[in-house]
Scaffold this motif. Structure first.
Motif, PDB file in Angstrom:
ATOM      1  N   ASN A  73       0.823  -1.201   0.000  1.00 23.21           N
ATOM      2  CA  ASN A  73       0.000   0.000   0.000  1.00 23.21           C
ATOM      3  C   ASN A  73       0.867   1.266   0.000  1.00 23.21           C
ATOM      4  OD1 ASN A  73      -2.122   1.783   0.233  1.00 23.21           O
ATOM      5  ND2 ASN A  73      -3.067   0.773   1.960  1.00 23.21           N
ATOM      6  N   ASP A  74       1.017   1.888   1.167  1.00 16.56           N
ATOM      7  CA  ASP A  74       1.729   3.166   1.244  1.00 16.56           C
ATOM      8  C   ASP A  74       3.203   3.058   0.872  1.00 16.56           C
ATOM      9  OD1 ASP A  74      -0.693   4.029   2.186  1.00 16.56           O
ATOM     10  OD2 ASP A  74      -0.109   3.975   4.296  1.00 16.56           O
ATOM     11  N   PHE A  75       3.827   1.899   1.098  1.00 23.36           N
ATOM     12  CA  PHE A  75       5.266   1.764   0.871  1.00 23.36           C
ATOM     13  C   PHE A  75       5.587   0.848  -0.315  1.00 23.36           C
ATOM     14  CE2 PHE A  75       5.412   3.747   4.947  1.00 23.36           C
ATOM     15  CZ  PHE A  75       6.627   4.433   4.959  1.00 23.36           C
ATOM     16  N   ILE A  76       4.696   0.812  -1.279  1.00 26.54           N
ATOM     17  CA  ILE A  76       4.935  -0.037  -2.444  1.00 26.54           C
ATOM     18  C   ILE A  76       6.088   0.499  -3.285  1.00 26.54           C
ATOM     19  CG2 ILE A  76       3.358   1.112  -4.066  1.00 26.54           C
ATOM     20  CD1 ILE A  76       2.461  -1.768  -4.875  1.00 26.54           C
ATOM     21  N   TYR A  77       6.369   1.791  -3.205  1.00 22.68           N
ATOM     22  CA  TYR A  77       7.481   2.344  -3.988  1.00 22.68           C
ATOM     23  C   TYR A  77       8.821   1.784  -3.509  1.00 22.68           C
ATOM     24  CZ  TYR A  77       9.984   5.761  -6.838  1.00 22.68           C
ATOM     25  OH  TYR A  77      10.784   6.369  -7.777  1.00 22.68           O
ATOM     26  N   ALA A  78       8.922   1.497  -2.206  1.00 24.84           N
ATOM     27  CA  ALA A  78      10.138   0.882  -1.687  1.00 24.84           C
ATOM     28  C   ALA A  78      10.290  -0.543  -2.216  1.00 24.84           C
ATOM     29  CB  ALA A  78      10.115   0.887  -0.161  1.00 24.84           C
ATOM     30  N   VAL A  79       9.176  -1.249  -2.379  1.00 17.27           N
ATOM     31  CA  VAL A  79       9.221  -2.600  -2.954  1.00 17.27           C
ATOM     32  C   VAL A  79       9.664  -2.532  -4.413  1.00 17.27           C
ATOM     33  CG1 VAL A  79       7.861  -4.656  -3.503  1.00 17.27           C
ATOM     34  CG2 VAL A  79       7.428  -3.410  -1.376  1.00 17.27           C
ATOM     35  N   ILE A  80       9.159  -1.546  -5.138  1.00 18.29           N
ATOM     36  CA  ILE A  80       9.572  -1.359  -6.531  1.00 18.29           C
ATOM     37  C   ILE A  80      11.075  -1.108  -6.603  1.00 18.29           C
ATOM     38  CG2 ILE A  80       9.364   0.174  -8.530  1.00 18.29           C
ATOM     39  CD1 ILE A  80       6.437   0.651  -7.710  1.00 18.29           C
ATOM     40  N   ALA A  81      11.575  -0.262  -5.708  1.00 19.19           N
ATOM     41  CA  ALA A  81      13.006   0.058  -5.709  1.00 19.19           C
ATOM     42  C   ALA A  81      13.853  -1.161  -5.372  1.00 19.19           C
ATOM     43  CB  ALA A  81      13.284   1.176  -4.710  1.00 19.19           C
ATOM     44  N   GLU A  82      13.380  -2.002  -4.455  1.00 14.82           N
ATOM     45  CA  GLU A  82      14.145  -3.190  -4.082  1.00 14.82           C
ATOM     46  C   GLU A  82      14.160  -4.216  -5.214  1.00 14.82           C
ATOM     47  OE1 GLU A  82      14.371  -6.615  -0.583  1.00 14.82           O
ATOM     48  OE2 GLU A  82      12.562  -5.383  -0.808  1.00 14.82           O
ATOM     49  N   GLU A  83      13.011  -4.432  -5.837  1.00 20.18           N
ATOM     50  CA  GLU A  83      12.915  -5.503  -6.829  1.00 20.18           C
ATOM     51  C   GLU A  83      13.305  -5.064  -8.246  1.00 20.18           C
ATOM     52  OE1 GLU A  83       9.443  -8.068  -4.555  1.00 20.18           O
ATOM     53  OE2 GLU A  83       9.080  -7.311  -6.566  1.00 20.18           O
ATOM     54  N   LEU A  84      13.056  -3.806  -8.585  1.00 18.07           N
ATOM     55  CA  LEU A  84      13.358  -3.325  -9.933  1.00 18.07           C
ATOM     56  C   LEU A  84      14.495  -2.316  -9.953  1.00 18.07           C
ATOM     57  CD1 LEU A  84       9.719  -2.858 -11.302  1.00 18.07           C
ATOM     58  CD2 LEU A  84      11.161  -4.903 -11.350  1.00 18.07           C
ATOM     59  N   GLY A  85      14.990  -1.959  -8.786  1.00 16.72           N
ATOM     60  CA  GLY A  85      16.141  -1.074  -8.698  1.00 16.72           C
ATOM     61  C   GLY A  85      15.838   0.375  -9.017  1.00 16.72           C
ATOM     62  N   LEU A  86      16.910   1.158  -9.083  1.00 11.59           N
ATOM     63  CA  LEU A  86      16.773   2.579  -9.383  1.00 11.59           C
ATOM     64  C   LEU A  86      16.135   2.792 -10.749  1.00 11.59           C
ATOM     65  CD1 LEU A  86      17.416   5.545  -8.612  1.00 11.59           C
ATOM     66  CD2 LEU A  86      19.637   5.243  -9.739  1.00 11.59           C
ATOM     67  N   VAL A  87      16.473   1.943 -11.710  1.00 13.88           N
ATOM     68  CA  VAL A  87      15.923   2.069 -13.064  1.00 13.88           C
ATOM     69  C   VAL A  87      14.407   1.896 -13.043  1.00 13.88           C
ATOM     70  CG1 VAL A  87      15.872   1.044 -15.370  1.00 13.88           C
ATOM     71  CG2 VAL A  87      18.055   1.332 -14.174  1.00 13.88           C
ATOM     72  N   GLY A  88      13.935   0.861 -12.361  1.00  9.77           N
ATOM     73  CA  GLY A  88      12.496   0.623 -12.281  1.00  9.77           C
ATOM     74  C   GLY A  88      11.773   1.714 -11.525  1.00  9.77           C
ATOM     75  N   ALA A  89      12.362   2.160 -10.409  1.00 10.40           N
ATOM     76  CA  ALA A  89      11.738   3.215  -9.607  1.00 10.40           C
ATOM     77  C   ALA A  89      11.630   4.509 -10.402  1.00 10.40           C
ATOM     78  CB  ALA A  89      12.539   3.439  -8.329  1.00 10.40           C
TER      79      ALA A  89
END
Length: 381
Positions: free
Chosen positions: A255-271
């Motif tokens: 929910n609120d911290f899904i952007y941190a999950v994106i950064a962990e799994e897809l890295g800086l490029v994905g974020a």
């Protein structure tokens, strides 16, 4: 009709819906209900959002302009419903939801869109008076201030801040005099600051924001775990679905911290890719608003401005919270976080901006030349 649609806007919105569905499914792996529960629920929300988008995209703007004042009344009524016993659904000490049985409805989310329609209608009604008259500027502020107070009492400080910033942005873009706008900003900032420190838990959040590592197992826990996720992702991430923070450590990962999950799994490029999509959507809506206001269609242009401000401001706050730039606050990442209320409202905002563009761009026939600008009233040539 399709040749006059802003397909770049539609495709960016659709891409964000797809990203949200994928990332919610991945982030929900650590939830007790299981991944498939969240996949089904969020998939259902996406389907409803697509229907709402399609419906609002065909409603003439004139219909919204006619009912802009009742929209504010409806926003008040919906936000007051959460205080009715037996109807409201409380969670964690907050009364922000109405229990509909199959789902929970959050009136503050709908109030954001209704308030934008009201304010756009007001600005069209008074013409350019907000740029020369302090009283014309203060009239909608007083009404909107009452709505903000109702939302704050629920309490929903995040929605209060978002709506206050959207209102301020729309008034600024409407041409409010710098001295009047500065007075409004100072007074509104003082009120929001007072509301922030009057509750002890908000003070704790502010202190933990300054140095989350000082209390990393309590007040600063969420932020430190989010920052660890960013560090683990590095440039290209550890792989979709391979994140660890969502499993054992990071609360509200879907929910609120899904952007941190994106950064962990897809890295800086994905974020940055997700941020670029949201940024493109916001800038596109601002461009529509600027062009339409310049053509003399104040209501339509203000509506597009308000929609862009809503998406942009909520994105900045959510990403700021996830990265530790702003104090922790429960706001979703538009189109990406789990939850139907924000998804529906944000999709509706994009649909209104799309309609604004459709009604106010030159029509083109099969041979290519412009046939004339569509009128705001109903979109007829």
């Amino acid at each position: 009709m399709t040749e006059r649609l802003d397909m770049a806007l539609v495709l960016a919105w659709g891409a964000l819906l797809l990203v949200g569905l994928v990332m919610v499914t991945s982030a929900a792996a650590g939830q007790p209900e299981g991944t498939y529960y969240y996949l089904f629920r969020h998939g259902l929300y996406v389907a409803v959002a697509v229907c709402v988008f399609g419906l609002l995209a065909v409603v003439p703007l004139r219909a919204w302009e006619v009912v802009h004042r009742p929209c504010l009344v409806l926003a008040f009524a919906l936000c007051l419903l959460v205080f009715l016993p037996g109807l409201a659904a409380a969670a964690k000490g907050a009364h922000r939801w109405i229990d509909l049985g199959l789902a929970r409805f959050q009136p503050a989310e709908a109030a954001k869109l209704l308030a934008i329609i009201y304010l756009a209608g007001y600005l069209a009604r008074v013409g350019g008076q907000v740029s020369v008259s302090l009283s014309a500027l203060l009239k909608p502020v007083i009404w909107m201030g009452g709505l903000l107070a109702v939302i704050l009492v629920q309490p929903d400080f995040g929605s209060t801040v978002v709506l206050a910033l959207v209102m301020g942005g729309m008034l600024f873009l409407a041409g409010a005099r710098p001295r009047d706008f500065a007075l409004l900003v100072v007074f509104g900032g003082m009120l929001l600051a007072g509301a922030a420190v009057i509750e002890p838990y908000r003070v704790v959040r502010l202190l933990s924001f300054v140095d989350p590592w000082a209390d990393q197992l309590d007040a600063g826990y969420q932020l430190t775990q989010a920052l660890i996720g960013f560090g683990r992702g590095e440039y290209f991430g550890i792989g979709l679905g391979e994140g660890v923070q969502k499993l054992f450590y990071l609360p509200e990962a879907h929910n609120d911290f899904i952007y941190a999950v994106i950064a962990e799994e897809l890295g800086l490029v994905g974020a940055l890719g997700v941020l670029a999509l949201l940024g493109f959507l916001t800038v596109r809506m601002f461009g529509i608003g600027r062009r339409v206001v310049a053509a003399g269609q104040v209501f339509a242009g203000s509506l597009a401005y308000g929609a862009g401000l809503l998406i942009g401001i909520q994105t900045i706050i959510n990403v700021g919270v996830n990265t530790g730039v702003l104090p922790t606050k429960g706001l979703t990442l538009p189109f990406v976080s789990f939850g139907g209320n924000s998804l529906l409202v944000c999709s509706a905002a994009v649909a209104l901006a799309l309609r604004v563009d459709y009604e106010n761009r030159p029509a083109v026939d099969s041979s290519g030349p412009a046939l004339g600008r569509l009128r705001t009233q109903g979109g007829h040539t």
